[in-house]
Design an enzyme around this catalytic site. Structure first.
Site, mmCIF file in Angstrom:
data_model
loop_
_atom_site.group_PDB
_atom_site.id
_atom_site.type_symbol
_atom_site.label_atom_id
_atom_site.label_comp_id
_atom_site.label_asym_id
_atom_site.label_seq_id
_atom_site.Cartn_x
_atom_site.Cartn_y
_atom_site.Cartn_z
ATOM 1 N N TYR A 164 4.720 19.825 9.620
ATOM 2 C CA TYR A 164 4.716 19.599 11.072
ATOM 3 C C TYR A 164 4.666 20.922 11.817
ATOM 4 C CZ TYR A 164 5.531 16.550 15.105
ATOM 5 O OH TYR A 164 5.399 15.829 16.264
ATOM 6 N N LYS A 171 8.278 20.192 19.744
ATOM 7 C CA LYS A 171 9.198 19.072 19.985
ATOM 8 C C LYS A 171 10.617 19.582 20.237
ATOM 9 C CE LYS A 171 6.391 15.564 19.628
ATOM 10 N NZ LYS A 171 6.081 14.726 20.798
#
Length: 265
Positions: A164, A171
């Site tokens: 990720y 995020k």
């Protein structure tokens, strides 16, 4: 089925990020309508597609063009929203908008290689995925003079997920932005919260390397189990946070991930 007595009866909500029926934003908009809200959507780049998807809601919703990184789009947004929410039983000076859903994230493919990604790609991911939450909030704040609810969508950033990479950092930035917005907008009666969903097989997920491996492992780790093809629990959580049922909750992350965040990744 739309109800006039649901938890969002009479409320007006703007939802960003609807692109397909598999998106959390679509299910949030659908649940909001089913619970009595009037909904306006935003879209960018693929307006015709967003309009087709909007027609599949219980009540077809209007679509406003919005690039959250474009100052001109943000400046024009309040008037566009007013245009769709005119009328009704609200008086002059009343709120035009009661809730906003931020379901926007983007990162160039480069950001999925942590050590190799350059700042241009990383800054783009952070701008679109995190800073835009603040931009959207400040643009629409004049429409919420008596307070309301902002709800963003995240993927839990407590750990470094495989592959990720810089999207995980983006995020984490979004989650921090949420806390600062809660601090600054709380005195104005605006609640700011996030919904952290588990891995869902959406259009956005297709661009994440290794996503299928994560989604496959998740059900074994989730105490409640996990269905990666069902965004409705996350959509319902968004709608709940838009409602008046959480009047003293702000700066929070509500996890809708089957319990993985509490039992370890």
């Amino acid at each position: 089925m739309i109800t006039m007595s649901g938890i969002l009866a009479g409320k007006r909500v703007l939802v960003t990020g609807v692109l397909t029926e598999s998106s959390i934003a679509f299910h949030a908009a659908r649940t909001a309508q089913e619970e009595g809200a009037d909904v306006v959507l935003t879209g960018y780049g693929r307006l015709a597609l967003v309009e087709r998807i909007a027609a599949r809601l219980p009540k077809p919703a209007p679509v406003v063009e919005l690039d959250v990184t474009d100052p001109d789009h943000l400046a024009a947004l309040p008037d566009a929203v007013r245009g769709h929410f005119q009328g009704g039983d609200r008086q002059a000076g009343d709120a035009v908008l009661d809730g906003v859903v931020h379901s926007i994230a983007f990162g160039p493919q480069e950001v999925f290689s942590f050590l190799d990604a350059g700042w241009d790609a990383v800054s783009r991911a952070v701008e679109v995925s995190a800073y835009s939450y603040k931009s959207l909030a400040t643009a629409l704040l004049p429409l919420m003079p008596r307070g309301g609810s902002l709800v963003g969508v995240t993927f839990d950033a407590q750990v470094a997920w495989p592959r990720y990479d810089w999207m995980g950092v983006a995020k984490a930035a979004l989650e921090s932005v949420n806390r600062y917005l809660a601090r600054d907008l709380g005195p104005r009666g605006v609640r700011c919260n996030l919904v952290a969903a588990g891995p869902l097989k959406s259009m956005a997920a297709k661009s994440i390397p290794g996503f299928d491996d994560l989604a496959t492992l998740w059900p074994d780790r989730a105490p409640l189990g996990w269905n990666a093809t069902d965004p409705s629990p996350a959509g319902r959580a968004v709608a709940a946070l838009l409602s008046d049922w959480f009047p003293a909750t702000t700066g929070e992350i509500v996890h809708v991930d089957g319990g993985v965040h509490s039992t370890g990744a």
